[in-house]
Design a protein around this motif. Structure first.
Motif, PDB file in Angstrom:
ATOM      1  N   SER A 207       0.818  -1.213   0.000  1.00  0.00           N
ATOM      2  CA  SER A 207       0.000   0.000   0.000  1.00  0.00           C
ATOM      3  C   SER A 207       0.851   1.263   0.000  1.00  0.00           C
ATOM      4  O   SER A 207       2.076   1.220   0.072  1.00  0.00           O
ATOM      5  CB  SER A 207      -0.882   0.006   1.239  1.00  0.00           C
ATOM      6  OG  SER A 207      -0.086   0.295   2.377  1.00  0.00           O
ATOM      7  N   ARG A 208       0.187   2.397  -0.098  1.00  0.00           N
ATOM      8  CA  ARG A 208       0.872   3.702  -0.058  1.00  0.00           C
ATOM      9  C   ARG A 208       1.047   4.183   1.386  1.00  0.00           C
ATOM     10  O   ARG A 208       1.563   5.268   1.599  1.00  0.00           O
ATOM     11  CB  ARG A 208       0.065   4.754  -0.824  1.00  0.00           C
ATOM     12  CG  ARG A 208      -0.162   4.449  -2.277  1.00  0.00           C
ATOM     13  CD  ARG A 208       1.029   4.825  -3.125  1.00  0.00           C
ATOM     14  NE  ARG A 208       1.473   3.662  -3.884  1.00  0.00           N
ATOM     15  CZ  ARG A 208       2.636   3.555  -4.524  1.00  0.00           C
ATOM     16  NH1 ARG A 208       3.493   4.542  -4.513  1.00  0.00           N
ATOM     17  NH2 ARG A 208       2.955   2.466  -5.168  1.00  0.00           N
ATOM     18  N   ARG A 209       0.524   3.412   2.353  1.00  0.00           N
ATOM     19  CA  ARG A 209       0.583   3.886   3.735  1.00  0.00           C
ATOM     20  C   ARG A 209       2.021   4.151   4.172  1.00  0.00           C
ATOM     21  O   ARG A 209       2.921   3.384   3.909  1.00  0.00           O
ATOM     22  CB  ARG A 209      -0.052   2.841   4.677  1.00  0.00           C
ATOM     23  CG  ARG A 209      -1.557   2.742   4.507  1.00  0.00           C
ATOM     24  CD  ARG A 209      -2.141   1.755   5.490  1.00  0.00           C
ATOM     25  NE  ARG A 209      -1.721   2.031   6.862  1.00  0.00           N
ATOM     26  CZ  ARG A 209      -1.801   1.145   7.846  1.00  0.00           C
ATOM     27  NH1 ARG A 209      -2.253  -0.068   7.609  1.00  0.00           N
ATOM     28  NH2 ARG A 209      -1.417   1.475   9.063  1.00  0.00           N
ATOM     29  N   ARG A 210       2.199   5.272   4.865  1.00  0.00           N
ATOM     30  CA  ARG A 210       3.543   5.670   5.243  1.00  0.00           C
ATOM     31  C   ARG A 210       3.793   5.651   6.745  1.00  0.00           C
ATOM     32  O   ARG A 210       4.841   6.077   7.216  1.00  0.00           O
ATOM     33  CB  ARG A 210       3.839   7.090   4.737  1.00  0.00           C
ATOM     34  CG  ARG A 210       4.076   7.157   3.251  1.00  0.00           C
ATOM     35  CD  ARG A 210       3.818   8.568   2.754  1.00  0.00           C
ATOM     36  NE  ARG A 210       4.337   8.735   1.400  1.00  0.00           N
ATOM     37  CZ  ARG A 210       5.559   9.161   1.138  1.00  0.00           C
ATOM     38  NH1 ARG A 210       6.387   9.464   2.116  1.00  0.00           N
ATOM     39  NH2 ARG A 210       5.969   9.297  -0.113  1.00  0.00           N
ATOM     40  N   SER A 211       2.788   5.198   7.525  1.00  0.00           N
ATOM     41  CA  SER A 211       2.997   5.201   8.969  1.00  0.00           C
ATOM     42  C   SER A 211       4.135   4.242   9.317  1.00  0.00           C
ATOM     43  O   SER A 211       4.353   3.241   8.634  1.00  0.00           O
ATOM     44  CB  SER A 211       1.714   4.793   9.690  1.00  0.00           C
ATOM     45  OG  SER A 211       1.443   3.438   9.413  1.00  0.00           O
TER      46      SER A 211
ATOM     47  N   ILE B 209      12.038  -5.571  -7.585  1.00  0.00           N
ATOM     48  CA  ILE B 209      11.631  -5.565  -6.187  1.00  0.00           C
ATOM     49  C   ILE B 209      10.632  -4.432  -5.947  1.00  0.00           C
ATOM     50  O   ILE B 209       9.577  -4.622  -5.350  1.00  0.00           O
ATOM     51  CB  ILE B 209      12.858  -5.444  -5.252  1.00  0.00           C
ATOM     52  CG1 ILE B 209      13.742  -6.693  -5.402  1.00  0.00           C
ATOM     53  CG2 ILE B 209      12.425  -5.276  -3.795  1.00  0.00           C
ATOM     54  CD1 ILE B 209      15.068  -6.613  -4.680  1.00  0.00           C
ATOM     55  N   GLY B 210      10.958  -3.254  -6.460  1.00  0.00           N
ATOM     56  CA  GLY B 210      10.058  -2.108  -6.317  1.00  0.00           C
ATOM     57  C   GLY B 210       8.673  -2.433  -6.864  1.00  0.00           C
ATOM     58  O   GLY B 210       7.648  -2.151  -6.238  1.00  0.00           O
ATOM     59  N   ASP B 211       8.660  -3.046  -8.041  1.00  0.00           N
ATOM     60  CA  ASP B 211       7.405  -3.451  -8.678  1.00  0.00           C
ATOM     61  C   ASP B 211       6.550  -4.318  -7.770  1.00  0.00           C
ATOM     62  O   ASP B 211       5.337  -4.139  -7.683  1.00  0.00           O
ATOM     63  CB  ASP B 211       7.731  -4.277  -9.932  1.00  0.00           C
ATOM     64  CG  ASP B 211       7.471  -3.477 -11.177  1.00  0.00           C
ATOM     65  OD1 ASP B 211       7.061  -2.311 -11.036  1.00  0.00           O
ATOM     66  OD2 ASP B 211       7.689  -4.019 -12.276  1.00  0.00           O
ATOM     67  N   SER B 212       7.225  -5.272  -7.119  1.00  0.00           N
ATOM     68  CA  SER B 212       6.476  -6.238  -6.323  1.00  0.00           C
ATOM     69  C   SER B 212       5.956  -5.617  -5.017  1.00  0.00           C
ATOM     70  O   SER B 212       5.167  -6.221  -4.324  1.00  0.00           O
ATOM     71  CB  SER B 212       7.346  -7.454  -6.019  1.00  0.00           C
ATOM     72  OG  SER B 212       8.277  -7.124  -5.028  1.00  0.00           O
ATOM     73  N   PHE B 213       6.430  -4.438  -4.713  1.00  0.00           N
ATOM     74  CA  PHE B 213       5.901  -3.734  -3.538  1.00  0.00           C
ATOM     75  C   PHE B 213       4.975  -2.606  -3.991  1.00  0.00           C
ATOM     76  O   PHE B 213       5.206  -1.431  -3.698  1.00  0.00           O
ATOM     77  CB  PHE B 213       7.040  -3.195  -2.666  1.00  0.00           C
ATOM     78  CG  PHE B 213       7.705  -4.245  -1.821  1.00  0.00           C
ATOM     79  CD1 PHE B 213       7.294  -4.489  -0.513  1.00  0.00           C
ATOM     80  CD2 PHE B 213       8.727  -5.009  -2.347  1.00  0.00           C
ATOM     81  CE1 PHE B 213       7.906  -5.473   0.260  1.00  0.00           C
ATOM     82  CE2 PHE B 213       9.341  -6.001  -1.590  1.00  0.00           C
ATOM     83  CZ  PHE B 213       8.928  -6.241  -0.289  1.00  0.00           C
ATOM     84  N   GLY B 214       3.989  -2.957  -4.742  1.00  0.00           N
ATOM     85  CA  GLY B 214       2.996  -1.980  -5.159  1.00  0.00           C
ATOM     86  C   GLY B 214       3.508  -0.967  -6.166  1.00  0.00           C
ATOM     87  O   GLY B 214       3.111   0.190  -6.141  1.00  0.00           O
ATOM     88  N   GLY B 215       4.418  -1.414  -7.035  1.00  0.00           N
ATOM     89  CA  GLY B 215       4.875  -0.546  -8.117  1.00  0.00           C
ATOM     90  C   GLY B 215       5.692   0.637  -7.654  1.00  0.00           C
ATOM     91  O   GLY B 215       5.508   1.761  -8.113  1.00  0.00           O
ATOM     92  N   ARG B 216       6.615   0.363  -6.741  1.00  0.00           N
ATOM     93  CA  ARG B 216       7.466   1.466  -6.277  1.00  0.00           C
ATOM     94  C   ARG B 216       8.707   1.587  -7.148  1.00  0.00           C
ATOM     95  O   ARG B 216       9.117   0.645  -7.817  1.00  0.00           O
ATOM     96  CB  ARG B 216       7.867   1.250  -4.824  1.00  0.00           C
ATOM     97  CG  ARG B 216       6.692   1.468  -3.881  1.00  0.00           C
ATOM     98  CD  ARG B 216       7.111   1.319  -2.432  1.00  0.00           C
ATOM     99  NE  ARG B 216       6.252   2.070  -1.547  1.00  0.00           N
ATOM    100  CZ  ARG B 216       5.029   1.695  -1.196  1.00  0.00           C
ATOM    101  NH1 ARG B 216       4.508   0.586  -1.669  1.00  0.00           N
ATOM    102  NH2 ARG B 216       4.309   2.439  -0.389  1.00  0.00           N
ATOM    103  N   ASP B 217       9.306   2.756  -7.073  1.00  0.00           N
ATOM    104  CA  ASP B 217      10.488   3.049  -7.859  1.00  0.00           C
ATOM    105  C   ASP B 217      11.709   2.333  -7.296  1.00  0.00           C
ATOM    106  O   ASP B 217      11.768   2.070  -6.100  1.00  0.00           O
ATOM    107  CB  ASP B 217      10.724   4.554  -7.783  1.00  0.00           C
ATOM    108  CG  ASP B 217      11.633   5.014  -8.876  1.00  0.00           C
ATOM    109  OD1 ASP B 217      11.179   4.972 -10.025  1.00  0.00           O
ATOM    110  OD2 ASP B 217      12.787   5.383  -8.580  1.00  0.00           O
ATOM    111  N   HIS B 218      12.685   2.031  -8.161  1.00  0.00           N
ATOM    112  CA  HIS B 218      13.870   1.326  -7.669  1.00  0.00           C
ATOM    113  C   HIS B 218      14.678   2.163  -6.681  1.00  0.00           C
ATOM    114  O   HIS B 218      15.365   1.633  -5.819  1.00  0.00           O
ATOM    115  CB  HIS B 218      14.751   0.859  -8.830  1.00  0.00           C
ATOM    116  CG  HIS B 218      15.477   1.956  -9.498  1.00  0.00           C
ATOM    117  ND1 HIS B 218      16.757   2.300  -9.159  1.00  0.00           N
ATOM    118  CD2 HIS B 218      15.094   2.819 -10.451  1.00  0.00           C
ATOM    119  CE1 HIS B 218      17.123   3.325  -9.889  1.00  0.00           C
ATOM    120  NE2 HIS B 218      16.136   3.658 -10.681  1.00  0.00           N
ATOM    121  N   THR B 219      14.541   3.488  -6.776  1.00  0.00           N
ATOM    122  CA  THR B 219      15.280   4.338  -5.827  1.00  0.00           C
ATOM    123  C   THR B 219      14.708   4.181  -4.411  1.00  0.00           C
ATOM    124  O   THR B 219      15.440   4.296  -3.434  1.00  0.00           O
ATOM    125  CB  THR B 219      15.210   5.828  -6.232  1.00  0.00           C
ATOM    126  OG1 THR B 219      13.843   6.185  -6.422  1.00  0.00           O
ATOM    127  CG2 THR B 219      15.969   6.086  -7.497  1.00  0.00           C
TER     128      THR B 219
END
Ligand code: ADP
Ligand code: MG
Length: 339
Positions: A268-272, A297-307
């Motif tokens: 998710s996008r949750r940042r807590s 890896i980023g992809d598998s965590f909800g499409g996050r960027d590699h950075t």
């Protein structure tokens, strides 16, 4: 001496979905040097064929015009040559030499990062060559905009021609590459055997070649045929390593369970903190325990960027040194994932 490797040709390059665009662009440049795409900028991970493709263009140009001055060099060489030229007070010769070429192929330009004087020199060479309609081909292990310590004006100029990614080869391409390399080595490799290797060696073409070489050597020294048994024997260590490999899925489930959160929270996008920290731990474990690339890896965590993944790995590394809870968590998770 032009530095070109003779057998890095278009003929010896296997086309696949992963390299199609790069190959097409390289062919185009070989046909119209200086006026189709200048510079041609190829980027992608190690062992994916960037160097091969740039030599293929060089060799093709060479063949069309044997007296053309095609110069290939690694960017470290460019830097070293420039330093030497400075020491010997021969910088004007250096400039003249690089500006006199018909085509300049510079490999792995990520090595220019933080070398300000080299960047300065290269910037001027670049402009002179562009103006003179002399072809340049550059490669880099990442997208040019993402190179830290590279001047903005260079980054922007690198994009003036065409920038193409070379991706890791998919299964069919890996099989085709193995068949081609076996054929070149005059070795009988059945499609089944090629498939078996290609399914297990997934990282890049260099590793694939390395695995095939070992199989061939082992067949040669034992007099056995290349079948699945022989492959299993000769790649034992590599395959054992693979069996131990943990899947991303498994990591996410284990981490979620450990921290008593949902797998969906990791995506998710949750940042807590209660979610963000476990997510970072899971990313760091994924980097350590799998062969997946940062973007994967980023992809598998909800499409996050590699950075984001890179940042997570650094953060967790730092926390493992300074925070005993995280150190303990990481150790426990590592243990339960690998035993
Ligand atoms: P990079 O420069 O991207 O790190 P290289 O060009 O050095 O990768 O390629 C590594 C090895 O894999 C080389 O021996 C190259 O010939 C081979 N290779 C890579 N891609 C292909 C391909 N599509 N077909 C045939 N050989 C390939
Ligand atoms: Mg290379």
């Amino acid at each position: 001496q032009n530095g070109l490797v003779e057998n890095y040709t278009f003929t010896n390059f296997v086309e696949g979905k992963s390299n199609q665009l790069a190959l097409a662009a390289a062919r185009q440049v070989a046909e119209n040097p200086g006026d189709s795409y200048n510079p041609l900028f190829l980027y992608g991970g190690v062992g994916l064929g960037k160097t091969h493709l740039m030599h293929a263009v060089g060799n093709a140009l060479r063949q069309q015009k044997p007296d053309a001055k095609i110069v290939y060099l690694h960017s470290e060489r460019f830097v070293a040559d420039m330093v030497k030229a400075l020491q010997l007070n021969a910088i004007s010769d250096f400039k003249r030499y690089y500006r006199s070429v018909d085509a300049l192929l510079i490999d792995d330009i990520q090595f220019f990062a933080k070398k300000d004087r080299s960047q300065e020199e290269f910037f001027h060479t670049f402009n002179a060559l562009l103006e003179g309609g002399q072809q340049m081909i550059l490669t880099c292990d990442r997208y040019p905009k993402e190179i830290d310590g590279l001047e903005e004006r260079l980054k922007s100029r690198f994009g003036w021609g065409l920038t193409v990614a070379v991706e890791p080869p998919e299964l069919e391409t890996r099989v085709a590459i193995l068949m081609k390399k076996a054929n070149q080595a005059r070795v009988d490799l059945s499609p089944d055997a090629a498939f078996f290797i290609a399914q297990r060696v997934r990282s890049n073409v260099r590793e694939l070649e390395g695995a095939l070489k070992r199989v061939i050597a082992s067949a040669h020294f034992t007099g056995r045929d290349i079948d699945i048994d022989l492959i299993k024997d000769s790649l034992k260590d590599l395959l054992a390593l693979q069996d131990k490999q943990v899947s991303l899925d498994n990591i996410q489930r284990t981490v979620a369970e450990y921290y008593k959160i949902k797998v969906a929270d990791l995506m998710s996008r949750r940042r807590s903190r209660s979610v963000a920290r476990p997510r970072q731990v899971a990313m760091a474990l994924a980097k350590e325990l799998t062969n997946h690339s940062l973007p994967e890896i980023g992809d598998s965590f909800g499409g996050r960027d590699h950075t984001t993944v890179l940042h997570a790995c650094r953060k967790i590394k730092e926390l493992r040194e300074t925070n005993s809870d995280i150190r303990e968590d990481y150790k426990n998770l590592l243990r339960s994932l690998t035993t």
